[in-house]
Design an enzyme around this catalytic site. Structure first.
Site, short mmCIF file in Angstrom:
data_model
loop_
_atom_site.label_atom_id
_atom_site.label_comp_id
_atom_site.label_asym_id
_atom_site.label_seq_id
_atom_site.Cartn_x
_atom_site.Cartn_y
_atom_site.Cartn_z
N ASP A 169 3.50 -7.05 6.52
CA ASP A 169 2.30 -7.32 5.72
C ASP A 169 2.26 -6.37 4.51
O ASP A 169 1.36 -6.48 3.66
CB ASP A 169 1.02 -7.26 6.56
CG ASP A 169 0.77 -5.90 7.18
OD1 ASP A 169 1.60 -4.99 7.02
OD2 ASP A 169 -0.28 -5.74 7.84
N SER A 170 3.25 -5.49 4.40
CA SER A 170 3.45 -4.73 3.15
C SER A 170 3.59 -5.68 1.97
O SER A 170 3.43 -5.27 0.82
CB SER A 170 4.69 -3.84 3.26
OG SER A 170 5.82 -4.61 3.65
N GLU A 204 -0.15 -3.72 15.15
CA GLU A 204 -0.50 -2.31 15.00
C GLU A 204 -1.51 -1.85 16.05
O GLU A 204 -2.49 -2.55 16.31
CB GLU A 204 -1.10 -2.07 13.60
CG GLU A 204 -0.12 -2.37 12.48
CD GLU A 204 -0.70 -2.06 11.10
OE1 GLU A 204 -1.82 -1.52 11.00
OE2 GLU A 204 -0.01 -2.38 10.11
N GLU A 232 5.23 5.31 12.42
CA GLU A 232 5.10 5.53 10.97
C GLU A 232 4.36 6.84 10.68
O GLU A 232 3.28 7.11 11.24
CB GLU A 232 4.34 4.35 10.33
CG GLU A 232 4.14 4.52 8.83
CD GLU A 232 3.75 3.25 8.10
OE1 GLU A 232 3.71 2.17 8.70
OE2 GLU A 232 3.49 3.36 6.87
N LYS A 280 5.13 -8.26 15.28
CA LYS A 280 4.76 -6.85 15.29
C LYS A 280 3.24 -6.75 15.14
O LYS A 280 2.66 -7.48 14.34
CB LYS A 280 5.45 -6.09 14.15
CG LYS A 280 5.04 -4.62 14.08
CD LYS A 280 5.94 -3.82 13.17
CE LYS A 280 5.63 -3.92 11.70
NZ LYS A 280 4.25 -3.50 11.34
N ASP A 323 5.12 -9.76 10.95
CA ASP A 323 3.91 -8.95 11.15
C ASP A 323 2.70 -9.83 11.41
O ASP A 323 2.47 -10.79 10.68
CB ASP A 323 3.62 -8.17 9.86
CG ASP A 323 3.64 -6.67 10.07
OD1 ASP A 323 3.64 -6.21 11.22
OD2 ASP A 323 3.67 -5.96 9.05
O1 KIV Z 1 4.45 -4.06 6.68
C1 KIV Z 1 5.49 -3.39 6.74
O2 KIV Z 1 6.39 -3.51 5.90
C2 KIV Z 1 5.63 -2.45 7.83
C3 KIV Z 1 6.75 -1.47 7.77
C4 KIV Z 1 6.44 -0.44 6.78
C5 KIV Z 1 7.09 -0.90 9.09
O3 KIV Z 1 4.85 -2.45 8.74
#
Ligand code: KIV
Length: 271
Positions: A51-52, A120, A187, A118, A90
């Site tokens: 989600d970056s 959080e 992280e 993934k 994500d």
């Molecule tokens: O969203 C993302 O790119 C991430 C990485 C920085 C691990 O969660």
């Protein structure tokens, strides 16, 4: 040197094998097919549609505005560029607020080509992890600095420096593995703490600003290439384009540095 032809396609059980054999895992983010192909051809084992993308692709100040549809679209794009790397998607902000919502979103991502999702945090997310794993959805947990918590945390800060916070992080790492996660991103965590978590952990850890002792490393692709994303560059970021000389060279230099343990060094980690 690594080439794309000397590796078998990654599967979820192979992650545990890699940890058992002490083989470092190389992970990067990607958002489209073209970059995904270059990553895979140059030594990347795991590709994350993070989600970056809200910050480095869409230009937002945080990851909070990213939607399930955004991630699903980029997963489809990236999946078309990969043959062997394991694709992780994500769950964006709010998509894992309940087990049912997380399952709906995860199903979309797996149908679009991801092999794992993934999410959080721990706490109430442990129930979400158990719910997904019970329904055949492999899960990567993400602890330490969790960017979706930026409002509560008051910024993007190193986590686990005080004894109480370090003990909480150690316990959360144990709990996400117990809930069924097969991979754990750490992280912005002091190197010694990430090292202790990694040694105690039954599942592989992937560090980003968490020192060299993690079982693997991840970076955001734009950071690896030294792109100006309009955001402050954290200490753990290294511009591998300067060293590698080309896109492929940068990814290769990163992959080799992760595998040899040369990256991250002390200059790209926290005490
Ligand atoms: O969203 C993302 O790119 C991430 C990485 C920085 C691990 O969660």
């Amino acid at each position: 040197m690594y080439t794309s032809t000397d590796a078998k396609p990654w599967t979820v059980p192979m992650l545990a094998d890699a940890k058992g054999e002490g083989r470092k895992l190389v992970m990067l983010t990607a958002y489209d097919a073209g970059f995904a192909r270059v990553l895979e051809e140059n030594g990347t084992d795991l590709v994350l549609v993070g989600d970056s993308l809200g910050m480095v692709v869409q230009g937002h100040d945080s990851t909070l505005p990213v939607s399930v549809a955004d991630i699903a679209y980029h997963v489809q794009c990236v999946a078309r560029g990969l043959d062997k790397a394991l694709l992780i998607a994500d769950l964006p902000f709010g998509a894992d607020a309940t087990p049912e919502r997380a399952f709906e979103a995860s199903m979309r991502f797996l149908q679009a080509g991801a092999a794992m999702v993934k999410l959080e945090g721990a706490g109430h997310k442990l129930e979400v992890i158990r719910f997904l794993v019970d329904r055949e959805i492999p899960v990567c947990a993400h602890l330490g600095l969790t960017p979706q918590s930026v409002l509560r945390l008051g910024g993007y800060k190193v986590q686990g420096r005080e004894d109480k916070a370090a003990a909480r992080l150690r316990e959360d790492a144990r709990l996400v593995a117990e809930a069924g996660a097969t991979l754990l991103v750490l992280e912005c965590v002091p190197s010694a703490l990430a090292s202790a978590i990694t040694h105690a952990s039954t599942i592989p850890t992937i560090g980003i600003g968490a020192g060299a002792d993690c079982d693997g490393q991840v970076l955001v692709l734009h950071d690896l290439l030294g792109a100006n994303t309009g955001h402050r560059r954290p200490k753990f970021v290294k511009d591998f384009l300067a060293e590698g000389g080309s896109l492929a060279g940068a990814v290769r230099a990163y992959s080799e540095a992760v595998r040899s343990g040369a990256f991250p060094d002390a200059a790209h980690a926290y005490e």
